[in-house]
Design a protein around this motif. Sequence first.
Motif, PDB file in Angstrom:
ATOM      1  N   TYR A 264     -13.281  26.916  35.040  1.00 30.80           N
ATOM      2  CA  TYR A 264     -13.744  25.521  35.103  1.00 30.80           C
ATOM      3  C   TYR A 264     -15.113  25.466  35.792  1.00 30.80           C
ATOM      4  O   TYR A 264     -15.996  24.727  35.365  1.00 30.80           O
ATOM      5  N   ALA A 265     -15.296  26.264  36.835  1.00 31.53           N
ATOM      6  CA  ALA A 265     -16.595  26.325  37.508  1.00 31.53           C
ATOM      7  C   ALA A 265     -17.678  26.822  36.554  1.00 31.53           C
ATOM      8  O   ALA A 265     -18.802  26.309  36.558  1.00 31.53           O
ATOM      9  N   ALA A 266     -17.353  27.809  35.727  1.00 30.45           N
ATOM     10  CA  ALA A 266     -18.310  28.304  34.734  1.00 30.45           C
ATOM     11  C   ALA A 266     -18.634  27.213  33.717  1.00 30.45           C
ATOM     12  O   ALA A 266     -19.795  27.048  33.317  1.00 30.45           O
ATOM     13  N   MET A 267     -17.619  26.444  33.325  1.00 28.50           N
ATOM     14  CA  MET A 267     -17.860  25.348  32.384  1.00 28.50           C
ATOM     15  C   MET A 267     -18.779  24.299  33.013  1.00 28.50           C
ATOM     16  O   MET A 267     -19.662  23.751  32.341  1.00 28.50           O
ATOM     17  N   LEU A 268     -18.591  24.029  34.304  1.00 26.89           N
ATOM     18  CA  LEU A 268     -19.450  23.057  34.975  1.00 26.89           C
ATOM     19  C   LEU A 268     -20.891  23.549  35.063  1.00 26.89           C
ATOM     20  O   LEU A 268     -21.830  22.749  34.976  1.00 26.89           O
ATOM     21  N   GLU A 269     -21.086  24.862  35.216  1.00 25.48           N
ATOM     22  CA  GLU A 269     -22.448  25.403  35.197  1.00 25.48           C
ATOM     23  C   GLU A 269     -23.073  25.181  33.821  1.00 25.48           C
ATOM     24  O   GLU A 269     -24.250  24.836  33.701  1.00 25.48           O
ATOM     25  N   ALA A 270     -22.283  25.364  32.772  1.00 21.79           N
ATOM     26  CA  ALA A 270     -22.781  25.115  31.418  1.00 21.79           C
ATOM     27  C   ALA A 270     -23.086  23.633  31.214  1.00 21.79           C
ATOM     28  O   ALA A 270     -24.075  23.278  30.555  1.00 21.79           O
ATOM     29  N   ALA A 271     -22.280  22.760  31.801  1.00 21.18           N
ATOM     30  CA  ALA A 271     -22.529  21.321  31.686  1.00 21.18           C
ATOM     31  C   ALA A 271     -23.837  20.942  32.373  1.00 21.18           C
ATOM     32  O   ALA A 271     -24.596  20.107  31.875  1.00 21.18           O
TER      33      ALA A 271
ATOM     34  N   ALA B  77     -32.328  13.000  43.544  1.00 24.32           N
ATOM     35  CA  ALA B  77     -32.064  13.552  42.213  1.00 24.32           C
ATOM     36  C   ALA B  77     -30.670  14.171  42.162  1.00 24.32           C
ATOM     37  O   ALA B  77     -29.953  14.014  41.166  1.00 24.32           O
ATOM     38  N   GLU B  78     -30.277  14.853  43.215  1.00 23.81           N
ATOM     39  CA  GLU B  78     -28.942  15.456  43.266  1.00 23.81           C
ATOM     40  C   GLU B  78     -27.861  14.372  43.184  1.00 23.81           C
ATOM     41  O   GLU B  78     -26.814  14.576  42.560  1.00 23.81           O
ATOM     42  N   PHE B  79     -28.126  13.224  43.784  1.00 29.94           N
ATOM     43  CA  PHE B  79     -27.191  12.099  43.689  1.00 29.94           C
ATOM     44  C   PHE B  79     -27.026  11.669  42.229  1.00 29.94           C
ATOM     45  O   PHE B  79     -25.905  11.434  41.768  1.00 29.94           O
ATOM     46  N   LEU B  80     -28.140  11.565  41.503  1.00 34.22           N
ATOM     47  CA  LEU B  80     -28.077  11.166  40.090  1.00 34.22           C
ATOM     48  C   LEU B  80     -27.305  12.193  39.265  1.00 34.22           C
ATOM     49  O   LEU B  80     -26.503  11.831  38.397  1.00 34.22           O
ATOM     50  N   VAL B  81     -27.534  13.461  39.521  1.00 30.92           N
ATOM     51  CA  VAL B  81     -26.807  14.511  38.815  1.00 30.92           C
ATOM     52  C   VAL B  81     -25.313  14.424  39.159  1.00 30.92           C
ATOM     53  O   VAL B  81     -24.456  14.548  38.279  1.00 30.92           O
ATOM     54  N   GLY B  82     -25.016  14.180  40.416  1.00 35.67           N
ATOM     55  CA  GLY B  82     -23.629  14.027  40.833  1.00 35.67           C
ATOM     56  C   GLY B  82     -22.931  12.871  40.143  1.00 35.67           C
ATOM     57  O   GLY B  82     -21.743  12.960  39.810  1.00 35.67           O
ATOM     58  N   GLU B  83     -23.667  11.785  39.916  1.00 34.33           N
ATOM     59  CA  GLU B  83     -23.099  10.635  39.200  1.00 34.33           C
ATOM     60  C   GLU B  83     -22.663  11.044  37.791  1.00 34.33           C
ATOM     61  O   GLU B  83     -21.603  10.641  37.331  1.00 34.33           O
ATOM     62  N   ALA B  84     -23.481  11.844  37.124  1.00 33.42           N
ATOM     63  CA  ALA B  84     -23.117  12.319  35.785  1.00 33.42           C
ATOM     64  C   ALA B  84     -21.946  13.291  35.867  1.00 33.42           C
ATOM     65  O   ALA B  84     -21.024  13.234  35.041  1.00 33.42           O
ATOM     66  N   GLU B  85     -21.980  14.172  36.853  1.00 28.38           N
ATOM     67  CA  GLU B  85     -20.922  15.176  36.976  1.00 28.38           C
ATOM     68  C   GLU B  85     -19.589  14.571  37.391  1.00 28.38           C
ATOM     69  O   GLU B  85     -18.548  15.223  37.248  1.00 28.38           O
ATOM     70  N   ASP B  86     -19.602  13.343  37.879  1.00 32.18           N
ATOM     71  CA  ASP B  86     -18.349  12.654  38.193  1.00 32.18           C
ATOM     72  C   ASP B  86     -17.573  12.292  36.928  1.00 32.18           C
ATOM     73  O   ASP B  86     -16.374  12.032  36.982  1.00 32.18           O
ATOM     74  N   HIS B  87     -18.258  12.263  35.788  1.00 25.95           N
ATOM     75  CA  HIS B  87     -17.597  11.986  34.506  1.00 25.95           C
ATOM     76  C   HIS B  87     -16.997  13.285  33.978  1.00 25.95           C
ATOM     77  O   HIS B  87     -17.683  14.296  33.872  1.00 25.95           O
ATOM     78  N   GLU B  88     -15.712  13.243  33.680  1.00 25.16           N
ATOM     79  CA  GLU B  88     -15.044  14.414  33.115  1.00 25.16           C
ATOM     80  C   GLU B  88     -15.419  14.548  31.638  1.00 25.16           C
ATOM     81  O   GLU B  88     -15.519  13.549  30.920  1.00 25.16           O
ATOM     82  N   LEU B  89     -15.610  15.763  31.204  1.00 22.53           N
ATOM     83  CA  LEU B  89     -15.879  16.016  29.793  1.00 22.53           C
ATOM     84  C   LEU B  89     -14.571  15.928  29.008  1.00 22.53           C
ATOM     85  O   LEU B  89     -13.541  16.432  29.461  1.00 22.53           O
TER      86      LEU B  89
ATOM     87  N   VAL C  55     -14.482  22.253  22.252  1.00 25.60           N
ATOM     88  CA  VAL C  55     -15.761  21.630  22.572  1.00 25.60           C
ATOM     89  C   VAL C  55     -15.482  20.555  23.610  1.00 25.60           C
ATOM     90  O   VAL C  55     -14.517  19.800  23.499  1.00 25.60           O
ATOM     91  N   HIS C  56     -16.329  20.512  24.628  1.00 22.57           N
ATOM     92  CA  HIS C  56     -16.216  19.524  25.698  1.00 22.57           C
ATOM     93  C   HIS C  56     -17.447  18.628  25.627  1.00 22.57           C
ATOM     94  O   HIS C  56     -18.577  19.126  25.606  1.00 22.57           O
ATOM     95  N   VAL C  57     -17.221  17.305  25.574  1.00 22.57           N
ATOM     96  CA  VAL C  57     -18.306  16.352  25.373  1.00 22.57           C
ATOM     97  C   VAL C  57     -18.074  15.133  26.264  1.00 22.57           C
ATOM     98  O   VAL C  57     -16.930  14.701  26.445  1.00 22.57           O
ATOM     99  N   ASP C  58     -19.168  14.589  26.774  1.00 25.86           N
ATOM    100  CA  ASP C  58     -19.063  13.337  27.520  1.00 25.86           C
ATOM    101  C   ASP C  58     -18.644  12.200  26.597  1.00 25.86           C
ATOM    102  O   ASP C  58     -18.998  12.175  25.413  1.00 25.86           O
ATOM    103  N   ASN C  59     -17.928  11.242  27.159  1.00 20.04           N
ATOM    104  CA  ASN C  59     -17.612  10.012  26.448  1.00 20.04           C
ATOM    105  C   ASN C  59     -18.812   9.075  26.502  1.00 20.04           C
ATOM    106  O   ASN C  59     -19.734   9.256  27.308  1.00 20.04           O
ATOM    107  N   GLU C  60     -18.789   8.058  25.688  1.00 11.99           N
ATOM    108  CA  GLU C  60     -19.885   7.093  25.620  1.00 11.99           C
ATOM    109  C   GLU C  60     -20.144   6.431  26.973  1.00 11.99           C
ATOM    110  O   GLU C  60     -21.292   6.136  27.313  1.00 11.99           O
ATOM    111  N   GLU C  61     -19.092   6.244  27.774  1.00  9.73           N
ATOM    112  CA  GLU C  61     -19.237   5.585  29.075  1.00  9.73           C
ATOM    113  C   GLU C  61     -20.128   6.372  30.027  1.00  9.73           C
ATOM    114  O   GLU C  61     -20.666   5.821  30.987  1.00  9.73           O
ATOM    115  N   ALA C  62     -20.304   7.649  29.788  1.00 10.93           N
ATOM    116  CA  ALA C  62     -21.100   8.496  30.680  1.00 10.93           C
ATOM    117  C   ALA C  62     -22.581   8.482  30.332  1.00 10.93           C
ATOM    118  O   ALA C  62     -23.405   8.998  31.102  1.00 10.93           O
ATOM    119  N   GLU C  63     -22.965   7.905  29.197  1.00  8.70           N
ATOM    120  CA  GLU C  63     -24.328   8.044  28.702  1.00  8.70           C
ATOM    121  C   GLU C  63     -25.405   7.582  29.685  1.00  8.70           C
ATOM    122  O   GLU C  63     -26.424   8.255  29.835  1.00  8.70           O
TER     123      GLU C  63
END
Length: 168
Positions: free
Chosen positions: A49-56, A141-153, A113-121
């Motif tokens: 899962y950590a490797a998948m998050l690096e890919a995300a 900037a890290e806060f903004l990235v964290g906001e996106a990473e809070d959305h599960e794929l 395949v893991h993809v964000d939902n429309e709500e994460a756009e």
Amino acid sequence: MRIYLPGTWPMLARLVKTGNFEPIGGTAFALTPRLRESYVSGDDEELEYAAMLEAARASLRLLGVELGLGEEGTPARRVVVAADVDDVTLRPDLDDGAVRISGPVPASAIAAVHVDNEEAEYAVRQAAGAVDAADLGDLDAEFLVGEAEDHELAWYAPSEIAFVVELG
């Protein structure tokens, strides 16, 4: 070896059209010995899962480029393709889980395949513009990235990829 390939919506559409996923520069992520060593604990599933998050996160970088080039029609969604391949080379010069593969990945090797939902756009679009600054230590900037990473794929089976792309 199970690998996680960062991608974007246009790359996913090309997979549907050609039957192959073509990773940028052959870059992928996997449960490497170096990734395992960087965690104090965790079973294989948690470390994959950590490797998948690096890919995300790498998908955010790719999106940043596409959106920066004016590809505004590109859905701002992270895409990670999980595949099983044999020809993998470790990349200790990059992130802990980085690996390189040679050539495209055939659809038959894709496990999910893991993809964000429309709500994460919205969050993903903001993060794509900020990921480079976050990598350099910018806390806003890290806060903004964290906001996106809070959305599960969301997880999709290989048989569902064409429908996902079509419904976009």
